[in-house]
Write a protein that holds these residues in place. Structure first.
Motif: not given
Length: 166
Positions: A27, A29-30, A35, A43, A46-47, A50, A65, A67
């Protein structure tokens, strides 16, 4: 590949191909939001968003992830339950969009380094095409982040930021 979730539906075939070739899909994020500026529930959204997109396309959950911008504060560290992967070599492909400059930034790669590159630019693709054979000649093996951590004996923990496999 650290994928921006809202782009996955537009690139499903690319994601499937990378996954089928053994690449780690994780990921980014979306919506590529920083973040540090978000609340815990934002937060996690977003994860999770995705993760849902990855489940639809390749049938697996994200294991890491990256960031956006590498920005992480204490709130992010407390909210994120998977390892966060940053980098210790920045190709600056996003900045220069120049194959020679990208190769120049990557000339000192060492064992355990994590190199930041983006799959958006043709100049990066050209740099990778030249760089990988050079690294192979030097005895390097290309591995996923999960494999790097495994081979280096690093037990990656959620909420922790990793910059290399050293």
């Amino acid at each position: 590949f650290f994928c921006v979730g809202n782009r996955i539906p537009s690139y499903t075939e690319v994601v499937k191909k990378a996954y089928s070739q053994g690449c780690q899909i994780a990921s980014h994020t979306y919506e590529h939001k920083v973040l540090n500026n978000l609340k815990k529930n934002q937060i996690n959204a977003q994860i999770k968003k995705t993760d849902r997109e990855l489940q639809k396309v390749v049938g697996c959950s994200t294991t890491a992830l990256r960031p956006p911008g590498g920005f992480v504060n204490d709130r992010v560290k407390k909210a994120v339950k998977i390892p966060m992967v940053c980098w210790n070599v920045d190709s600056e492909d996003w900045k220069s969009r120049n194959t020679k400059k990208v190769l120049g930034r990557c000339r000192t790669i060492e064992d355990g380094d994590i190199v930041l590159m983006h799959d958006l630019y043709p100049t990066t693709a050209k740099a990778v095409t030249a760089l990988v054979p050079q690294l192979h000649k030097k005895g390097f093996q290309m591995v996923t982040v999960d494999e790097l951590f495994y081979y280096k004996g690093i037990k990656a923990e959620g909420g922790t930021v990793y910059y290399s496999g050293k």
